[in-house]
Design a protein around this motif. Structure first.
Motif, PDB file in Angstrom:
ATOM      1  N   GLU A   9      26.449  13.498  55.282  1.00 22.75           N
ATOM      2  CA  GLU A   9      25.779  12.293  55.143  1.00 22.75           C
ATOM      3  C   GLU A   9      26.476  11.264  55.796  1.00 22.75           C
ATOM      4  N   ALA A  54      20.405  11.044  52.374  1.00 22.82           N
ATOM      5  CA  ALA A  54      20.786  12.179  51.638  1.00 22.82           C
ATOM      6  C   ALA A  54      22.557  12.201  51.622  1.00 22.82           C
ATOM      7  N   TYR A  55      22.846  13.270  50.553  1.00 24.34           N
ATOM      8  CA  TYR A  55      24.356  13.595  50.570  1.00 24.34           C
ATOM      9  C   TYR A  55      24.676  14.726  51.182  1.00 24.34           C
ATOM     10  N   ASP A  74      18.309  19.201  51.548  1.00 22.88           N
ATOM     11  CA  ASP A  74      19.427  18.275  51.386  1.00 22.88           C
ATOM     12  C   ASP A  74      19.421  18.091  50.104  1.00 22.88           C
ATOM     13  N   GLY A  76      20.147  14.842  47.585  1.00 24.31           N
ATOM     14  CA  GLY A  76      20.205  13.390  47.563  1.00 24.31           C
ATOM     15  C   GLY A  76      19.198  12.839  46.568  1.00 24.31           C
TER      16      GLY A  76
END
Length: 136
Positions: A9, A54-55, A74, A76
């Motif tokens: 991220e 996203a993370y 992802d 997120g």
């Protein structure tokens, strides 16, 4: 051949690492330059989306004699309306992402234009998976 990459991220410094590595591999496999260009554009767009929205996540690439299959998954916020997100110019990018020159709302449309098959699945508050294939 199978390749995997991790997407972190907000790590715009390393955006394009996966697509650059895939490009190098495809050149070594003597894939036609116009095909390589399509693949790299689509994968780069997916990579940047995972970094910007996203993370973090994973990029998986499978290459055989007939095609390349790329999956960017992802964790997120997800995409609440995939049809809307597919429209050119639609973006949910944060202002700081836009200030860096990203988030113009062309990611998913550019992926669609450059692959033979695209499937986007998403669940809000869980994440998004983008599956792309290009035939050789």
């Amino acid at each position: 051949m199978h390749l995997e990459f991790t997407v972190i991220e907000g790590d715009f410094v390393n955006a394009g690492t996966a697509s650059s590595s895939v490009k190098k591999t495809l050149k070594q496999l003597n894939v036609a330059p116009p095909v390589i260009k399509r693949i790299v554009v689509a994968l780069y767009e997916a990579e940047v989306n995972a970094i910007a929205h996203a993370y973090g996540g994973k990029v998986s690439v499978d290459i055989n004699a007939q095609k390349i299959r790329m999956v960017v998954a992802d964790k997120g916020p997800g995409i609440p309306d995939i049809a809307l997100a597919m429209q050119e110019g639609y973006s949910t990018a944060r202002p700081e992402v836009r200030d860096m020159g990203f988030g113009a709302g062309m990611g998913l449309p550019n992926m669609q234009k450059n692959v033979d098959r695209l499937n986007v699945t998403s669940k809000v508050n869980v994440g998004t998976t983008v599956e792309m294939e290009v035939d050789f």
